[in-house]
Scaffold this active site. Structure first.
Site, PDB file in Angstrom:
ATOM      1  N   ARG A 100      39.642 -59.218  -2.738  1.00  0.00           N
ATOM      2  CA  ARG A 100      40.839 -59.996  -2.422  1.00  0.00           C
ATOM      3  C   ARG A 100      40.713 -60.522  -0.998  1.00  0.00           C
ATOM      4  O   ARG A 100      40.135 -59.877  -0.146  1.00  0.00           O
ATOM      5  CB  ARG A 100      42.086 -59.120  -2.535  1.00  0.00           C
ATOM      6  CG  ARG A 100      42.348 -58.712  -3.946  1.00  0.00           C
ATOM      7  CD  ARG A 100      43.734 -58.192  -4.111  1.00  0.00           C
ATOM      8  NE  ARG A 100      43.897 -56.855  -3.570  1.00  0.00           N
ATOM      9  CZ  ARG A 100      45.063 -56.246  -3.448  1.00  0.00           C
ATOM     10  NH1 ARG A 100      46.174 -56.892  -3.788  1.00  0.00           N
ATOM     11  NH2 ARG A 100      45.149 -55.018  -2.994  1.00  0.00           N
ATOM     12  N   ILE A 141      33.261 -49.608  -8.182  1.00  0.00           N
ATOM     13  CA  ILE A 141      34.328 -49.828  -7.188  1.00  0.00           C
ATOM     14  C   ILE A 141      34.958 -51.223  -7.338  1.00  0.00           C
ATOM     15  O   ILE A 141      36.065 -51.473  -6.885  1.00  0.00           O
ATOM     16  CB  ILE A 141      33.770 -49.694  -5.742  1.00  0.00           C
ATOM     17  CG1 ILE A 141      33.022 -48.370  -5.548  1.00  0.00           C
ATOM     18  CG2 ILE A 141      34.865 -49.846  -4.708  1.00  0.00           C
ATOM     19  CD1 ILE A 141      32.491 -48.151  -4.122  1.00  0.00           C
ATOM     20  N   HIS A 198      44.675 -48.757 -10.766  1.00  0.00           N
ATOM     21  CA  HIS A 198      44.527 -49.103  -9.341  1.00  0.00           C
ATOM     22  C   HIS A 198      45.206 -50.442  -9.088  1.00  0.00           C
ATOM     23  O   HIS A 198      44.577 -51.456  -8.797  1.00  0.00           O
ATOM     24  CB  HIS A 198      43.033 -49.172  -9.015  1.00  0.00           C
ATOM     25  CG  HIS A 198      42.729 -49.393  -7.567  1.00  0.00           C
ATOM     26  ND1 HIS A 198      43.299 -48.657  -6.556  1.00  0.00           N
ATOM     27  CD2 HIS A 198      41.878 -50.274  -6.948  1.00  0.00           C
ATOM     28  CE1 HIS A 198      42.819 -49.072  -5.398  1.00  0.00           C
ATOM     29  NE2 HIS A 198      41.970 -50.058  -5.609  1.00  0.00           N
TER      30      HIS A 198
HETATM   31  N1  APR Z   1      25.027 -58.930  -8.643  1.00  0.00           N
HETATM   32  C1  APR Z   1      25.029 -58.240  -7.483  1.00  0.00           C
HETATM   33  N2  APR Z   1      25.827 -58.527  -6.451  1.00  0.00           N
HETATM   34  C2  APR Z   1      26.657 -59.578  -6.586  1.00  0.00           C
HETATM   35  C3  APR Z   1      26.701 -60.350  -7.759  1.00  0.00           C
HETATM   36  C4  APR Z   1      25.835 -59.997  -8.815  1.00  0.00           C
HETATM   37  N3  APR Z   1      25.808 -60.665  -9.995  1.00  0.00           N
HETATM   38  N4  APR Z   1      27.642 -61.324  -7.586  1.00  0.00           N
HETATM   39  C5  APR Z   1      28.155 -61.171  -6.369  1.00  0.00           C
HETATM   40  N5  APR Z   1      27.560 -60.114  -5.754  1.00  0.00           N
HETATM   41  C6  APR Z   1      27.752 -59.620  -4.392  1.00  0.00           C
HETATM   42  C7  APR Z   1      28.192 -60.701  -3.430  1.00  0.00           C
HETATM   43  O1  APR Z   1      27.107 -61.559  -3.072  1.00  0.00           O
HETATM   44  C8  APR Z   1      28.745 -59.909  -2.257  1.00  0.00           C
HETATM   45  O2  APR Z   1      27.791 -59.740  -1.213  1.00  0.00           O
HETATM   46  O3  APR Z   1      28.793 -58.657  -4.283  1.00  0.00           O
HETATM   47  C9  APR Z   1      29.078 -58.543  -2.885  1.00  0.00           C
HETATM   48  C10 APR Z   1      30.524 -58.144  -2.696  1.00  0.00           C
HETATM   49  O4  APR Z   1      30.699 -57.929  -1.348  1.00  0.00           O
HETATM   50  P1  APR Z   1      31.976 -58.454  -0.528  1.00  0.00           P
HETATM   51  O5  APR Z   1      32.295 -59.847  -0.918  1.00  0.00           O
HETATM   52  O6  APR Z   1      31.736 -58.162   0.912  1.00  0.00           O
HETATM   53  O7  APR Z   1      33.145 -57.527  -1.088  1.00  0.00           O
HETATM   54  P2  APR Z   1      33.464 -55.984  -0.730  1.00  0.00           P
HETATM   55  O8  APR Z   1      34.498 -55.939   0.312  1.00  0.00           O
HETATM   56  O9  APR Z   1      32.195 -55.243  -0.529  1.00  0.00           O
HETATM   57  O10 APR Z   1      34.168 -55.542  -2.108  1.00  0.00           O
HETATM   58  C11 APR Z   1      33.414 -55.493  -3.312  1.00  0.00           C
HETATM   59  O11 APR Z   1      34.914 -53.890  -4.301  1.00  0.00           O
HETATM   60  O12 APR Z   1      36.955 -53.104  -3.504  1.00  0.00           O
HETATM   61  C12 APR Z   1      36.325 -53.988  -4.374  1.00  0.00           C
HETATM   62  O13 APR Z   1      37.890 -55.816  -4.535  1.00  0.00           O
HETATM   63  C13 APR Z   1      36.645 -55.416  -4.019  1.00  0.00           C
HETATM   64  O14 APR Z   1      35.744 -56.350  -6.046  1.00  0.00           O
HETATM   65  C14 APR Z   1      35.497 -56.152  -4.659  1.00  0.00           C
HETATM   66  C15 APR Z   1      34.332 -55.176  -4.480  1.00  0.00           C
END
Ligand code: APR
Length: 336
Positions: A100, A141, A198
């Site tokens: 988010r 997560i 959640h």
């Molecule tokens: N495979 C692997 N990684 C991916 C893919 C994929 N197909 N698609 C996107 N990603 C990566 C993104 O490139 C990004 O670096 O997932 C990562 C998510 O990291 P952030 O955007 O920094 O998000 P973050 O704060 O780590 O949260 C991740 O956890 O708490 C939940 O709501 C939050 O859904 C979100 C997740």
């Protein structure tokens, strides 16, 4: 110590996970997959070539690896833009997907509104796990938490106790923190459980909240507790609103690691986790936050609490919300 932990998603949470796993030496090897940054087909070819050479996961892993001599830890930390990074992992922690994020006007989406985009990502995640480490234990997560774990369950074939979600540990820690702050006692003294999905209808269980084994109601009045419980339900959003760039990332990573350590060290620790229910709490076939004994086999046993009538009604409402999102998953999966 495990042989290998695979991390899917190398963003904010994935980065904290990687450094903490190295610091705590939970595995001899960490494999981190993240395809970012991805080339945009509308960009000029030169720009696309630059992007192809960049990698969030390889960069983060190199940064952490170069710090290992300082913290004197021998851990192999390997990043990749593709899923081969998780090959042979014993345990997977999944954070792939968008978090988010506050909009320019300061509002932000609900976790459920992330479903359309994160469902597609989760299908990729499931394919990667199935191909490279089908027997790994999986802690997820990504949000919307309960629906993403449900999706993984549909697309993976580990046993039900090998797949679970991290939300309850974080929500309960938030509840504990607010109680400790209000009662002016150590966070170490507070025990609490948050049940259900959640989302904003999660259920902080006042009847199970204690300070040093004493009911919380001895320390805080009903009005203060109601305010703390309302804040707990929306605590994730509070951080999203403050950060502006994304959602909470340190406390979710630490919470997932509390679960991972319960597995790795076979602690048989009672933690609130998002587990598949088969009749417990009157729920069938959905993943919902409940307390469970967590050990080397994952979820060893779901614990059923004696809830007050009010708490039971709140749980029914929260589960109905989880079911609604999972029904949307079922519809979307038919067309994917
Ligand atoms: N495979 C692997 N990684 C991916 C893919 C994929 N197909 N698609 C996107 N990603 C990566 C993104 O490139 C990004 O670096 O997932 C990562 C998510 O990291 P952030 O955007 O920094 O998000 P973050 O704060 O780590 O949260 C991740 O956890 O708490 C939940 O709501 C939050 O859904 C979100 C997740």
């Amino acid at each position: 110590m495990l042989k290998k932990i695979g991390l899917i998603g190398g963003g904010y949470i994935g980065g904290v996970l990687t450094q903490e796993i190295a610091q705590r030496r939970l595995a001899r090897e960490v494999g981190l997959v993240d395809p970012a940054p991805m080339p945009n087909p509308n960009d000029p070819p030169e720009r696309q070539e630059v992007i192809k050479k960049q990698s969030v996961s390889i960069g983060k892993c190199l940064d952490i690896a170069e710090g290992l001599p300082t913290i004197r830890k021998d851990v192999k930390v390997v990043g990749s833009k593709d899923y081969s990074a998780i090959e042979g992992a014993d345990l997977i922690i999944n954070t792939a997907g968008v978090p988010r994020k506050a909009r320019p006007d300061g509002t932000f989406p609900s976790r459920e509104e992330l479903l359309t985009i994160n469902l597609k990502v989760t299908i990729e995640v499931a394919k990667g796990i199935q191909k490279y480490c089908p027997n790994a234990m999986v802690i997820s997560i990504a949000n919307p938490l309960d629906a993403i774990v449900y999706t993984l369950d549909k697309r993976l074939t580990p046993k039900k106790n090998m797949l679970f979600g991290m939300a309850g540990v974080l929500d309960s820690n938030r509840y504990c923190y607010f109680v400790a702050e209000a009662a002016r006692v150590s966070v170490e003294n507070v025990n609490a459980v948050v049940l259900g999905g959640h989302g904003d209808d999660m259920v902080p269980v006042r009847s199970s909240c204690q300070i040093a084994g004493i009911p919380v109601t001895k320390f805080l009045d009903a009005d203060t507790l109601a305010k703390i419980e309302a804040r707990t339900r929306k605590a994730g959003g509070e951080v999203v609103g403050l950060l502006g760039f994304g959602s909470a990332f340190v406390s979710p990573a630490w919470s997932a690691l509390e679960m991972a350590e319960a597995v790795i060290f076979d602690k048989r620790k009672i933690l609130p986790v998002c587990a598949k229910l088969e009749g417990e709490y009157g729920v069938n076939g959905l993943f919902v936050g409940v307390p469970a004994i967590v050990g080397k086999n994952g979820i060893e046993k779901v614990i059923e609490l004696d809830l007050t009538e009010e708490e039971k009604a709140a749980l029914v409402k929260s589960v109905a919300g989880v079911k609604k999102t999972c029904d949307e998953v079922d519809t979307m999966l038919k067309s994917l």
